[in-house]
Enzyme design. Structure first.
Site, PDB file in Angstrom:
ATOM      1  N   HIS A   1     -50.568  20.327 -39.130  1.00 40.52           N
ATOM      2  CA  HIS A   1     -51.414  19.426 -38.356  1.00 40.52           C
ATOM      3  C   HIS A   1     -52.709  19.164 -39.124  1.00 40.52           C
ATOM      4  O   HIS A   1     -53.113  19.962 -39.978  1.00 40.52           O
ATOM      5  CB  HIS A   1     -51.747  20.036 -37.000  1.00 40.52           C
ATOM      6  CG  HIS A   1     -50.590  20.097 -36.062  1.00 40.52           C
ATOM      7  ND1 HIS A   1     -50.746  20.391 -34.729  1.00 40.52           N
ATOM      8  CD2 HIS A   1     -49.253  19.905 -36.250  1.00 40.52           C
ATOM      9  CE1 HIS A   1     -49.564  20.369 -34.134  1.00 40.52           C
ATOM     10  NE2 HIS A   1     -48.641  20.087 -35.040  1.00 40.52           N
TER      11      HIS A   1
ATOM     12  N   GLU B   1     -55.780  19.455 -38.272  1.00 35.66           N
ATOM     13  CA  GLU B   1     -56.788  20.509 -38.123  1.00 35.66           C
ATOM     14  C   GLU B   1     -56.485  21.691 -39.038  1.00 35.66           C
ATOM     15  O   GLU B   1     -57.387  22.264 -39.652  1.00 35.66           O
ATOM     16  CB  GLU B   1     -56.842  21.023 -36.681  1.00 35.66           C
ATOM     17  CG  GLU B   1     -57.167  19.973 -35.657  1.00 35.66           C
ATOM     18  CD  GLU B   1     -55.924  19.388 -34.985  1.00 35.66           C
ATOM     19  OE1 GLU B   1     -55.007  18.918 -35.709  1.00 35.66           O
ATOM     20  OE2 GLU B   1     -55.871  19.383 -33.757  1.00 35.66           O
TER      21      GLU B   1
ATOM     22  N   CYS C   1     -54.011  21.091 -30.199  1.00 36.30           N
ATOM     23  CA  CYS C   1     -52.912  21.778 -29.518  1.00 36.30           C
ATOM     24  C   CYS C   1     -53.241  23.282 -29.487  1.00 36.30           C
ATOM     25  O   CYS C   1     -54.198  23.726 -30.127  1.00 36.30           O
ATOM     26  CB  CYS C   1     -51.606  21.519 -30.258  1.00 36.30           C
ATOM     27  SG  CYS C   1     -51.471  22.403 -31.828  1.00 36.30           S
TER      28      CYS C   1
ATOM     29  N   CYS D   1     -53.548  24.878 -33.072  1.00 31.74           N
ATOM     30  CA  CYS D   1     -54.770  24.513 -33.784  1.00 31.74           C
ATOM     31  C   CYS D   1     -55.998  25.130 -33.131  1.00 31.74           C
ATOM     32  O   CYS D   1     -56.909  25.605 -33.820  1.00 31.74           O
ATOM     33  CB  CYS D   1     -54.891  22.998 -33.867  1.00 31.74           C
ATOM     34  SG  CYS D   1     -53.606  22.258 -34.910  1.00 31.74           S
TER      35      CYS D   1
END
Length: 153
Positions: A56, A58, A86, A89
């Site tokens: 992701h 992040e 999420c 993260c």
């Protein structure tokens, strides 16, 4: 520069990274880690190209920042991201000791900064982040809506 202006400036950079992700066929999410008004890490979604569910935006930004700082802890940093983090993260942000998280669009399905839960400020955890949501939310939301409309077409 006021916090609101600074947040817009850095979120604009995160949105540019989201556009990069989109150009690469990824879900358009971008993230920037800032410390003392300087970018120390940035990233965009790479889950599809990397065949990596953890890639992701992040996580990419946190990894880059940790490498730049030569430290897995990132105290005093702000992470800007175009979509509410999420749980994975958010957990990484807590472990990294990120001081502040600023996100654009909410994620009612997997958002862990208030939508389905708030891991970033959970009193049971050993660190809590300041959270600011909604910065440039409409721009991010529209980019995501357009991306998914095009994928369904």
């Amino acid at each position: 520069m006021a916090d609101e202006e600074r947040d817009i400036e850095w979120m604009s950079r995160a949105l540019a990274l989201a556009r990069r992700a989109e150009a690469e066929g990824e879900v358009p999410v971008g993230a920037v880690v800032v410390q003392n008004d300087e970018v120390i890490g940035e990233g965009w979604n790479l889950t599809i190209a990397g065949h990596d569910p953890t890639a992701h935006a992040e996580i990419q930004a946190l990894r880059a920042a940790a490498q730049q700082q030569q430290n897995y802890r990132l105290p005093g940093t702000t992470l800007y991201v175009t979509l509410e983090p999420c749980p994975m993260c958010a957990g990484a942000m807590v472990h990294a000791r990120v001081a502040r998280v600023v996100f654009a669009a909410t994620d009612p399905r997997t958002g862990a900064a208030g939508s389905i839960c708030n891991l970033l400020q959970d009193e049971n955890l050993n660190h809590r982040c300041e959270v600011v949501g909604g910065v440039m939310a409409e721009q991010s939301s529209e980019m995501l809506r357009a991306f998914f409309r095009a994928r369904r077409a």
